[in-house]
Design a protein around this motif. Structure first.
Motif, PDB file in Angstrom:
ATOM      1  N   GLU A  19       0.771  -1.258  -0.027  1.00  0.00           N
ATOM      2  CA  GLU A  19      -0.004   0.034  -0.007  1.00  0.00           C
ATOM      3  C   GLU A  19       0.951   1.405   0.031  1.00  0.00           C
ATOM      4  N   ILE A  20       2.231   1.190   0.181  1.00  0.00           N
ATOM      5  CA  ILE A  20       2.968   2.323   0.118  1.00  0.00           C
ATOM      6  C   ILE A  20       3.209   2.950  -1.350  1.00  0.00           C
ATOM      7  N   GLU A  21       2.593   4.221  -1.623  1.00  0.00           N
ATOM      8  CA  GLU A  21       2.717   4.776  -2.604  1.00  0.00           C
ATOM      9  C   GLU A  21       2.128   3.890  -3.792  1.00  0.00           C
ATOM     10  N   ARG A  22       0.977   3.178  -3.365  1.00  0.00           N
ATOM     11  CA  ARG A  22       0.333   2.256  -4.171  1.00  0.00           C
ATOM     12  C   ARG A  22      -0.099   2.478  -5.656  1.00  0.00           C
ATOM     13  N   THR A  23      -0.232   3.517  -6.137  1.00  0.00           N
ATOM     14  CA  THR A  23      -0.721   3.785  -7.276  1.00  0.00           C
ATOM     15  C   THR A  23       0.548   4.426  -8.271  1.00  0.00           C
ATOM     16  N   THR A  24       1.837   4.557  -7.869  1.00  0.00           N
ATOM     17  CA  THR A  24       2.717   5.035  -8.513  1.00  0.00           C
ATOM     18  C   THR A  24       3.759   4.118  -8.322  1.00  0.00           C
ATOM     19  N   THR A  25       4.213   3.176  -7.381  1.00  0.00           N
ATOM     20  CA  THR A  25       5.123   2.298  -7.149  1.00  0.00           C
ATOM     21  C   THR A  25       5.085   1.200  -8.139  1.00  0.00           C
ATOM     22  N   SER A  26       6.215   0.866  -8.977  1.00  0.00           N
ATOM     23  CA  SER A  26       5.867  -0.083  -9.728  1.00  0.00           C
ATOM     24  C   SER A  26       6.226  -1.535  -9.162  1.00  0.00           C
ATOM     25  N   SER A  27       5.360  -2.418  -9.370  1.00  0.00           N
ATOM     26  CA  SER A  27       5.728  -3.932  -8.807  1.00  0.00           C
ATOM     27  C   SER A  27       6.724  -4.619  -9.940  1.00  0.00           C
ATOM     28  N   ASP A  28       7.880  -4.677  -9.874  1.00  0.00           N
ATOM     29  CA  ASP A  28       8.625  -5.068 -10.826  1.00  0.00           C
ATOM     30  C   ASP A  28       8.968  -6.754 -10.581  1.00  0.00           C
ATOM     31  N   VAL A  29       8.268  -7.566 -11.443  1.00  0.00           N
ATOM     32  CA  VAL A  29       8.255  -9.025 -11.328  1.00  0.00           C
ATOM     33  C   VAL A  29       8.882  -9.739 -12.528  1.00  0.00           C
ATOM     34  N   ASP A  30       9.837 -10.724 -12.533  1.00  0.00           N
ATOM     35  CA  ASP A  30       9.896 -11.261 -13.458  1.00  0.00           C
ATOM     36  C   ASP A  30       8.882 -12.169 -13.978  1.00  0.00           C
ATOM     37  N   GLU A  31       9.039 -12.526 -15.482  1.00  0.00           N
ATOM     38  CA  GLU A  31       7.783 -13.189 -16.057  1.00  0.00           C
ATOM     39  C   GLU A  31       7.362 -14.356 -15.442  1.00  0.00           C
ATOM     40  N   ARG A  32       8.575 -15.180 -14.974  1.00  0.00           N
ATOM     41  CA  ARG A  32       8.196 -16.711 -14.348  1.00  0.00           C
ATOM     42  C   ARG A  32       7.535 -16.529 -13.283  1.00  0.00           C
ATOM     43  N   ALA A  33       7.880 -15.585 -12.320  1.00  0.00           N
ATOM     44  CA  ALA A  33       7.199 -15.499 -10.982  1.00  0.00           C
ATOM     45  C   ALA A  33       5.811 -15.160 -11.134  1.00  0.00           C
ATOM     46  N   LEU A  34       5.698 -14.151 -12.197  1.00  0.00           N
ATOM     47  CA  LEU A  34       4.093 -13.689 -12.690  1.00  0.00           C
ATOM     48  C   LEU A  34       3.334 -14.895 -13.008  1.00  0.00           C
ATOM     49  N   ARG A  35       4.027 -15.632 -13.802  1.00  0.00           N
ATOM     50  CA  ARG A  35       2.931 -16.937 -14.343  1.00  0.00           C
ATOM     51  C   ARG A  35       2.732 -17.634 -13.227  1.00  0.00           C
TER      52      ARG A  35
END
Length: 786
Positions: free
Chosen positions: A187-203
């Motif tokens: 929830e920290i700066e939740r509308t502007t902070t990008s969740s940077d996640v590699d594709e394998r973790a996403l999938r």
């Protein structure tokens, strides 16, 4: 006009003006879609939340202007659950069911379905068409402010429980909105902070629960998240909303935004966010201008309009008659769900259940026993129809020979004094058992905030240690949004994890304490010993607008297994008042191959003296996989009820996907391992049975070769050595045996193939010869693979 076909809907859209189209895809006020009366397009009404129906009379009945709407929305987001002021005063009473953090611990799809049915009945009585839930974001950190809304750190539980709730809602005429898509984990700066996640973790982790729920029970809507994902706002993310959701998963429902989440309306429409909620005059104006400037394609706008109409038609076509709701019956259901979800973490010397006939005095400690915290804070907060006081329900079990007393101890707002602590210890002198109601430290808690500590409220750790140090039998009842630190654990006799138990929590706690309910809940997240052991802690909460999910696929118990770290309590842990024996496991096949599944039949017996329910967890442990994988992963589970001495065979089915991982190099799910160990378990750290399943991996075409490829890569292609032997023999005028001897010298070189070969043969073979040969091999390989 229910039942209108697609052609009629397209005709309606064609006859709309541009202004009408913009209105239709922009919402009306805070909670409605727009109506276009001249075309017979009706509005629908929606509201929160994930565990209760929040109907605001001021926001829905009276309606508001733009300025008042924004103020009401912000007041809602910032409201604390224990603040009995404005929000509850203008919100109709409803059933506050256990929050996601507790109901997830039920591992019970039937209970979630029944909860969905009850929520649907309450929606129908209020004229609501769409309930904005369930929320199933992965609980990757216990600090996340909205963790209390979500079920688990594991996508299997997230997907299965969500699908059950969705079915309960939609089978009874109320649409669901699966949210927040995707990676809404802070929830920290939740509308502007990008969740940077590699594709394998996403999938494999963050998208998998959504995929599973959509496959099992497609929701009428999906809600996009506030945050950017890999630098692109979720509501404007074409990879998420088009490539994954629409194209790969085949989802054909409506996508709506989280409230005021859209920053660029034309971009969000292009990406696939059909409905912008709530209404915003500036965003509507920007969209209209972009359309007039030719920056929004007509077909994209029209398709979004069609989906809004389709949703409205579906809601009204499935509308069932509103009837008075038996809130007392729903309260009883809330009690049952809480009772079956509470987790017994610790129970030394069979301290629990309490025997009212064998003890003379119980001391109940803490303000939370009188006025309990039943839910988290934010948009999902429900005005409870009634609330069970834990102390009142415990005292109701008292009889002629059992005395139940209460002593106050503050749970929030201030640190207790030493005198208050001493007063509790002194009051406990004659008690046979002390039940301490304790909560987490509430600083920065709830929607819009992440917690900054796992500690209990001020003075509570000291109180528990003081009571235990005085030789008292201490039973701790925990209320918390997620994990808390328990430095006093070894000094206590019993601990109950109640999370946020909803309005029936007080009665549920009493049932568990006195053995009227055999506890059968199990943790759906791992509890760390201390805050620093949280996976990804070293990159939380991010900086410069980027939050790197540094643990990758090793989320929750996967991380603790990988690092060989002993958690405070393992994923899947939960004790019972009886004992279960896992007697045998039989697999229906001995080898797994591409596109193949497997069924495991597990025999389990209740070898104790009371009836109980056990949650059988099936984990898959790969042996020598092609890419690095978690040591074990939950793939399927079942909850089984057993009488004393009774045995049952539980059959758990593993799909082909359960054995695969996502290979980003190939862009697909693959099966590649030497074997798999199938584990039947009581928790991720309590493996009871295992069976080995051989694996016949998929065959993959070798990598394309070039003159720069290292020799090891070249020799991995089975076509290469015969072709190179022939080339060397012909060009160098040597025998095949001599050519092979030269090739053997190349092994171990990290240089490119031609550079290495030239050390041994000079210019006798030029680079063009090698390039031409490898091009031929690549074409042959492609034909064979095809």
């Amino acid at each position: 006009m229910p039942g209108a076909d697609d052609g009629e809907i397209r005709s309606l859209v064609t006859s709309m003006t541009t202004n009408e189209k913009v209105a239709l895809v922009s919402g009306q006020g805070l909670w409605r879609t727009a109506a276009i009366e001249r075309l017979g397009i009706d509005s629908i009404l929606m509201t929160d939340g994930t565990y209760g129906v929040r109907y605001s009379t001021t926001q829905i009945d009276a309606g508001t202007g733009d300025e008042e709407s924004l103020a009401a929305f912000l007041d809602l987001i910032n409201q604390q659950a224990d603040d009995k002021g404005g929000m509850f005063g203008t919100t109709r009473p409803a059933t506050c069911f256990p929050n996601g953090n507790l109901v997830g611990c039920s591992w019970d799809v039937d209970l979630l379905y029944r909860m969905g049915v009850a929520l649907a009945l309450e929606c129908r009585s209020l004229g609501i068409h769409l309930l904005l839930g369930p929320g199933i974001n992965t609980r990757r950190t216990p600090l996340a402010g909205r963790a209390y809304e979500y079920y688990s750190e594991d996508p299997v539980i997230n997907g299965d429980l969500a699908a059950a709730l969705i079915s309960g809602l939609q089978d009874n005429g109320i649409g669901a909105s699966l949210k927040h898509f995707a990676c809404n984990n802070s929830e920290i700066e939740r509308t502007t902070t990008s969740s940077d996640v590699d594709e394998r973790a996403l999938r494999e982790i963050y998208l998998a629960g959504f995929e599973r729920a959509i496959l099992k029970s497609p929701p009428w809507t999906v809600m996009s998240a506030y945050n950017p994902v890999n630098g692109v706002q979720a509501s404007e993310n074409q990879w998420l909303l088009k490539h994954i959701l629409r194209d790969e998963w085949g989802y054909d429902g409506l996508v709506l935004s989280d409230w005021h989440a859209i920053k660029d309306r034309p971009a969000s429409l292009e990406a696939g966010t059909d409905l912008d909620m709530p209404e915003s005059k500036p965003r509507k104006a920007r969209l209209l201008l972009a359309i007039e400037d030719g920056k929004v394609a007509d077909d994209i706008l029209d398709r979004a309009c069609e989906r809004v109409i389709e949703l409205a038609r579906r809601c009204h076509a499935n509308k069932m008659p509103a009837a008075p709701v038996d809130l007392d019956h729903h309260h009883a259901l809330a009690q049952q769900i809480a009772a079956e979800s509470i987790v017994l973490l610790r129970n030394e010397q069979q301290t629990l259940p309490l025997d009212a006939a064998a003890i003379s005095e119980i001391l109940v400690v803490g303000d939370g026993a009188l006025v309990p915290t039943i839910q988290g804070s934010g948009s999902a907060t429900t005005n409870p129809y009634r609330v069970d006081s834990p102390f009142t329900r415990i005292a109701a079990r008292a009889g002629e020979h059992l005395k139940v007393r209460h002593v106050p101890f503050p749970t929030a707002g201030r640190a207790p004094t030493e005198n208050e602590t001493r007063a509790v210890v002194d009051a406990a002198t004659t008690a046979d058992a002390i039940i301490v109601f304790t909560e987490n430290e509430k600083s920065r808690n709830g929607e819009g905030n992440d917690r900054d500590t796992l500690k209990l409220a001020a003075g509570h750790d000291r109180l528990i240690r003081s009571l235990a140090g005085a030789g008292r039998k201490v039973i701790v009842v925990l209320t918390m949004p997620d994990a808390v630190e328990m430095s006093w654990l070894d000094a206590t006799q019993a601990v109950l994890a109640c999370f946020y138990p909803g309005q029936g929590g007080g009665e549920a706690i009493a049932r568990v304490l006195f053995g009227e309910q055999n506890p059968c809940g199990k943790l759906t997240t791992t509890m760390p010993v201390r805050i620093e052991e949280i996976p990804g802690w070293h990159t939380y909460p991010g900086e410069n607008g980027r939050h790197v999910y540094s643990e990758g696929i090793f989320v929750g118990y996967r991380f603790y297994d990988l690092k060989a770290v002993t958690p405070l309590f393992a994923f899947g842990h939960g004790l019972s008042y009886t004992t279960f024996s896992y007697e045998s496991m039989v697999l229906d096949r001995q080898e797994i191959g591409p596109s193949m599944g497997c069924a495991a039949s597990v025999t389990i017996r209740n070898i104790g003296t009371v009836a109980g329910k056990e949650i059988v967890q099936l984990y898959v442990r790969p042996v020598k996989p092609g890419l690095r994988r978690p040591i074990r992963e939950l793939k399927v589970f079942a909850k089984v009820e057993l009488q004393p001495g009774e045995a049952k065979v539980v059959t758990l089915t593993l799909s082909a996907r359960d054995f695969q991982y996502f290979d980003t190099a190939r862009g697909t799910w693959v099966l590649d391992a030497e074997a798999f160990i199938i584990e039947a378990a009581a928790s991720s750290r309590d493996i009871r049975l295992e069976s080995r399943l051989a694996c016949r991996s998929e065959r993959f075409p070798p990598a394309a070769l070039s003159a720069l490829s290292p020799p090891a890569l070249v020799f991995a292609n089975e076509l290469a050595i015969p072709a190179l032997t022939e080339l060397l023999a012909r060009k160098l005028r040597i025998s095949g045996e001599e050519a092979i001897a030269i090739l053997e010298k190349l092994n171990g070189s990290f240089l490119g193939f031609y550079d290495t070969l030239s050390w041994y043969v000079g210019d006798a073979i030029n680079e063009a010869d090698i390039t031409a040969l490898f091009d031929t091999l690549n074409r042959r390989t492609e034909r064979i693979s095809a």
